[in-house]
Design an enzyme around this catalytic site. Structure first.
Site, mmCIF file in Angstrom:
data_model
loop_
_atom_site.group_PDB
_atom_site.id
_atom_site.type_symbol
_atom_site.label_atom_id
_atom_site.label_comp_id
_atom_site.label_asym_id
_atom_site.label_seq_id
_atom_site.Cartn_x
_atom_site.Cartn_y
_atom_site.Cartn_z
ATOM 1 N N GLN A 209 39.629 -37.676 -82.748
ATOM 2 C CA GLN A 209 38.772 -37.433 -83.907
ATOM 3 C C GLN A 209 38.687 -38.676 -84.775
ATOM 4 O O GLN A 209 38.044 -38.665 -85.809
ATOM 5 C CB GLN A 209 39.387 -36.320 -84.779
ATOM 6 N N GLU A 244 43.409 -35.669 -84.772
ATOM 7 C CA GLU A 244 43.120 -36.484 -85.964
ATOM 8 C C GLU A 244 44.048 -37.702 -85.979
ATOM 9 O O GLU A 244 43.626 -38.817 -86.207
ATOM 10 C CB GLU A 244 43.307 -35.647 -87.232
ATOM 11 N N ARG A 322 47.516 -31.013 -99.696
ATOM 12 C CA ARG A 322 46.442 -30.015 -99.673
ATOM 13 C C ARG A 322 47.010 -28.610 -99.882
ATOM 14 O O ARG A 322 46.403 -27.788 -100.562
ATOM 15 C CB ARG A 322 45.618 -30.094 -98.387
ATOM 16 N N ALA A 522 38.752 -32.714 -92.472
ATOM 17 C CA ALA A 522 38.575 -32.215 -93.836
ATOM 18 C C ALA A 522 37.220 -31.526 -94.020
ATOM 19 O O ALA A 522 36.673 -31.508 -95.120
ATOM 20 C CB ALA A 522 38.753 -33.356 -94.853
ATOM 21 N N GLU A 729 36.681 -25.747 -91.959
ATOM 22 C CA GLU A 729 38.021 -25.203 -92.152
ATOM 23 C C GLU A 729 38.117 -23.907 -92.953
ATOM 24 O O GLU A 729 38.911 -23.034 -92.596
ATOM 25 C CB GLU A 729 38.902 -26.264 -92.819
HETATM 26 N N1 LUZ Z 1 42.828 -35.121 -93.250
HETATM 27 C C1 LUZ Z 1 43.212 -35.967 -94.207
HETATM 28 C C2 LUZ Z 1 42.410 -33.888 -93.537
HETATM 29 O O1 LUZ Z 1 43.612 -37.079 -93.898
HETATM 30 N N2 LUZ Z 1 43.118 -35.592 -95.502
HETATM 31 C C3 LUZ Z 1 42.685 -34.376 -95.879
HETATM 32 O O2 LUZ Z 1 42.619 -34.074 -97.064
HETATM 33 C C4 LUZ Z 1 42.329 -33.470 -94.862
HETATM 34 N N3 LUZ Z 1 41.934 -32.238 -95.163
HETATM 35 C C5 LUZ Z 1 41.630 -31.416 -94.186
HETATM 36 C C6 LUZ Z 1 41.718 -31.839 -92.866
HETATM 37 N N4 LUZ Z 1 42.092 -33.054 -92.555
HETATM 38 MO MO1 MOS Z 2 41.194 -31.621 -89.525
HETATM 39 S S1 MOS Z 2 42.683 -30.311 -89.842
HETATM 40 O O1 MOS Z 2 41.333 -32.675 -88.327
HETATM 41 O O2 MOS Z 2 39.974 -31.455 -90.505
#
Ligand code: LUZ
Ligand code: MOS
Length: 775
Positions: A209, A244, A322, A522, A729
């Site tokens: 990602q 990610e 978060r 995110a 999400e």
């Molecule tokens: N990834 C990130 C995320 O690096 N920061 C975030 O605030 C976030 N929020 C949701 C999913 N991935």
């Molecule tokens: Mo994410 S939890 O890769 O938005």
């Protein structure tokens, strides 16, 4: 609109319509390429990874000589063979690419083997001599807290004075709320193909990602500048956060093998390897104290969110942030203290997973609300409504909840749409008349903040070329992973440029065409990069419009579905086109007008001070709510999800079909987390439920018979792309309504099942039933 017009705007692909998935046909025909479908380059090496069999220990011996001598083997590489830095931690630099000196979790990469075939690589792997002096692992949050072992700082967000209220409030409760983690279970396992280039550089095709992070880390591990590393990503077979940050190791290991051998190298983990090594959603164990009045109004709430981060930091500090920023969910709590502890243990590093800590923070407060309602004998709907955010309310960290009135509107409408009151009565009667089956109903509102909490990540970019036949090539910074961001972005380009969606081709994400991109995460991939695509489109459109007005003097021109129409003041319907888009583009080319542009977007107005726990971290909030009804079989502990009602705020959806699909998938994924998906570790920290045979994700049979999803009308978002709201999400959290339906059903046995935690598996439910019998 007339049906003719509707048909036209779908063909055009206008934002707000639901044209076909732009790669739908290729997907269905099996022609879409994922990493393992890319035609194999000649001389390809297959890479396998030897991982640590123990959770904690010192490496005493690592001898690769015998493995190197095995047939077909081109290289066996360890930390010693890394030419650059043995470091891949994205936020905190505490993660090695290959273990060196000691190991910290079961599944940690120790050595890579590259051979002519996977079989040969696997055979050679067995010949590696690895001796580890085992040490006692730390596995739980409580042990880590006792040892003050954290992957980052302990943090706090606070407003008012909870202690003063606790010392003098009508009602008070305290306790613990637990949730376990969750395996991402993306269909495509972690994969990477590394191809050495003739100039000494390297190209990576990675199932990630986060192409920019792959580029950075490969550059660091190989010790070459970033411009020597190209990352190209077409699409992923699912990710959910699991790619990610955690696609990085595998890409770096493939890159290392390619670098050291000069041959292309492919890694593709098996399902079991993937489940063993890669991190999952964070388990939380949260201690709370709450003071409230007799009507259920919360006067003070203190929650200590303790997350199990595993062996290294990964994105855990952001996940915890978060969680803390969602600890109050949809409720206005005057006095609140939120503590976050990122606990370091010897489990695989927990990572991003749809919701990113939000679901855990929200689960804590929602559980507290349920306990308050049970204690006071009130309807949990009423307790929630009593505390709900209203217009103008301020979050504990100081941000105004823009359109905060929408959450109450949604909640009220859902109460009547789902027949909440009637169902509760019917359930009470049912439970009186049935000895072995109990029904329950649960409700969960959701408020989810949109933007990366790390402000700098909130940027998007795009590159658009229009060719002389009028066809359009769009590269943007988001990664397609099944969420159909490519369809939505094609709609944004088509709408803005006024061309049919069939003229738009969305290219692979490539670090040579878009640079320094943020992870597609995110929920903001479409917002950030859609804005950038709009920005690039508008720049080109501006030049084209200038040409039109030069060729056909008039007030203005409008571009629609491949035609350019004259606009005169007061007119709203356009007819008799001046020229087609294609002809105009050809004229522009001969006039030497630039038909290409780069687009950029940075989210305005967001900031957050971590030390003070104050700021305006989110561009806007997404709202919604879910009601779920279950039947619990008291003889087996099995839960059946009978119905679900979801009311969700998309503002002006870019593609309602895609958004509804995202809500369906997210909800069911949430249901899996709260009911059947169980991560079981043996006492030394090895995952036992590490295969589809032992880890139960929802299937088609788990979809409720009654499944209503509605997009709330009348919600506004001035700040989203084409006035839409992010979708990825937030709907995951609706799954929690199912958990509270289960606790409601079990409460009918006489006591509130406080010890029940996520996941509420049949075994755990059965234990609750047995305890109730003993009383
Ligand atoms: N990834 C990130 C995320 O690096 N920061 C975030 O605030 C976030 N929020 C949701 C999913 N991935
Ligand atoms: Mo994410 S939890 O890769 O938005």
């Amino acid at each position: 609109m007339k049906s003719e017009q509707i048909k036209k705007s779908i063909q055009w692909g206008q934002a707000g319509t639901s044209p076909l998935h732009i790669n739908g046909r290729d997907h269905v025909m099996g022609r879409s390429q994922f990493i393992d479908d890319i035609p194999k380059p000649g001389n390809l090496l297959y890479v396998t990874v030897m991982v640590s069999p123990v959770a904690c220990g010192r490496i005493k011996k690592l001898d690769t000589q015998k493995a190197l001598e095995m047939p077909g083997v081109a290289a066996v590489l360890t930390a010693e063979d890394i030419p650059g830095e043995n470091q891949i931690g994205g936020i905190i630099k505490d993660e090695v690419c290959l273990a060196h000196g000691h190991v910290q979790f079961v599944g940690e990469p120790v050595a890579v083997i590259a051979a002519d075939s996977r079989q040969e690589a696997e055979a050679a792997m067995k010949q590696i001599l690895l001796e580890i002096e085992e040490e006692t692992p730390v596995l739980t949050v409580r042990e880590a807290i006792r040892k003050e072992q954290y992957v980052g700082p302990v943090r706090k967000i606070e407003r008012g004075d909870v202690e003063v209220v606790f010392s003098d409030c009508p009602c008070y409760l305290e306790g613990v709320i637990r949730n376990e983690g969750q395996e991402h279970f993306y269909l495509e396992t972690q994969s990477a193909l590394a191809v050495p280039e003739d100039n000494g550089g390297i190209t990576l095709y990675s199932s990630s990602q986060n192409p920019n992070e792959i580029q950075k880390m490969v550059s660091g591990v190989l010790g070459m500048p970033q411009n020597m590393v190209t990352v190209d990503i077409k699409r992923l077979g699912g990710a959910f956060g699991g790619k990610e940050s955690q696609a990085t190791s595998w890409a770096c290991l493939a890159a290392l093998a390619a670098y050291q051998t000069g041959r292309p190298a492919l890694i593709r983990l098996t399902r079991d390897e993937d489940m063993l090594s890669t991190g999952k959603r964070h388990a939380f164990e949260s201690d709370y104290r709450v003071g409230f009045d007799k009507e259920g109004k919360i006067l003070a709430y203190c929650v200590e969110l303790n997350s199990n981060c595993g062996a290294v930091a990964d994105v855990s500090t952001s996940v915890l942030e978060r969680a803390m920023l969602h600890a109050e969910n949809s409720y206005n709590i005057e006095n609140i203290r939120i503590i976050g502890r990122p606990c370091k243990t010897n489990l695989h590093p927990a990572t991003a997973f749809r919701g990113f800590g939000g679901p855990q923070g929200i689960f804590a407060i929602e559980s507290v609300i349920e306990r308050i309602a049970y204690t006071l004998g009130l309807d949990p709907y009423d307790v929630r409504m009593k505390n709900m955010y209203r217009k103008g309310d301020i979050a504990p960290y100081g941000q105004e909840i823009q359109h905060g009135e929408d959450i109450g509107r949604i909640f009220k409408k859902l109460r009547s749409d789902s027949r909440w009151d009637e169902r509760r009565k019917e359930i009470a009667v049912f439970n009186q008349n049935n000895r072995y089956k109990k029904k329950g109903i649960g409700i969960t509102p959701v408020k989810f903040g949109i933007s990366f909490t790390a402000a700098h990540l909130n940027q998007g970019s795009a590159l658009i070329h229009i060719y002389t036949d009028g066809s359009v090539s769009v590269t943007h910074g988001a990664i397609e992973m099944g969420q159909e961001v490519n369809t939505k972005i094609a709609q944004i380009a088509a709408t803005t440029l006024g061309v049919p969606i069939s003229s738009i081709r969305i290219e692979s994400n490539n670090t040579k065409r878009v640079a320094n991109t943020s992870a597609t995460a995110a929920s903001s991939g479409c917002d950030l990069n859609g804005h950038a695509v709009e920005n690039a489109s508008l720049k080109i459109l501006g030049r084209l419009k200038e040409l039109v007005l030069k060729l056909y003097p008039g007030d203005d021109a409008v571009f629609e579905n491949g035609f350019v129409y004259p606009v005169r003041e007061g007119e709203t319907e356009y007819e008799n086109p001046l020229i087609t888009f294609k002809e105009l583009v050809q004229k522009a080319y001969f006039e030497r007008i630039d038909l290409c542009d780069h687009g950029y977007y940075a989210t305005p107005g967001i900031h957050f001070d971590r030390d003070k726990g104050e700021g305006h971290p989110f561009l806007y909030y997404v709202f919604g709510a879910a009601v779920a009804e279950v039947t619990v079989d008291l003889l087996t502990g099995r839960t059946t999800l009978d119905s679900a009602h979801i009311l969700h705020d998309c503002a002006s959806s870019i593609n309602p079909m895609v958004d509804i699909g995202q809500i369906q998938g997210a909800f069911i994924q949430g249901v899996g987390w709260v009911t059947t998906e169980e991560l079981v570790y043996q006492e030394k920290g090895r995952l036992l439920s590490g295969s589809p045979a032992t880890y139960k994700i929802p299937t088609i049979g788990d979809i409720p018979e009654e499944f209503h999803i509605e997009l709330m009308e009348g919600c506004m978002n001035e700040l989203g792309i084409k006035r839409s709201k992010a979708i990825g999400e937030p709907p995951f959290i609706y799954g929690e309504a199912v958990f509270f339906a289960i606790t409601h059903a079990l409460s009918s046995l006489g006591t509130y099942p406080e010890e029940l935690s996520i996941p509420a598996t049949p075994e755990k439910i059965w234990r609750v039933i047995r305890q109730n019998k003993e009383h």
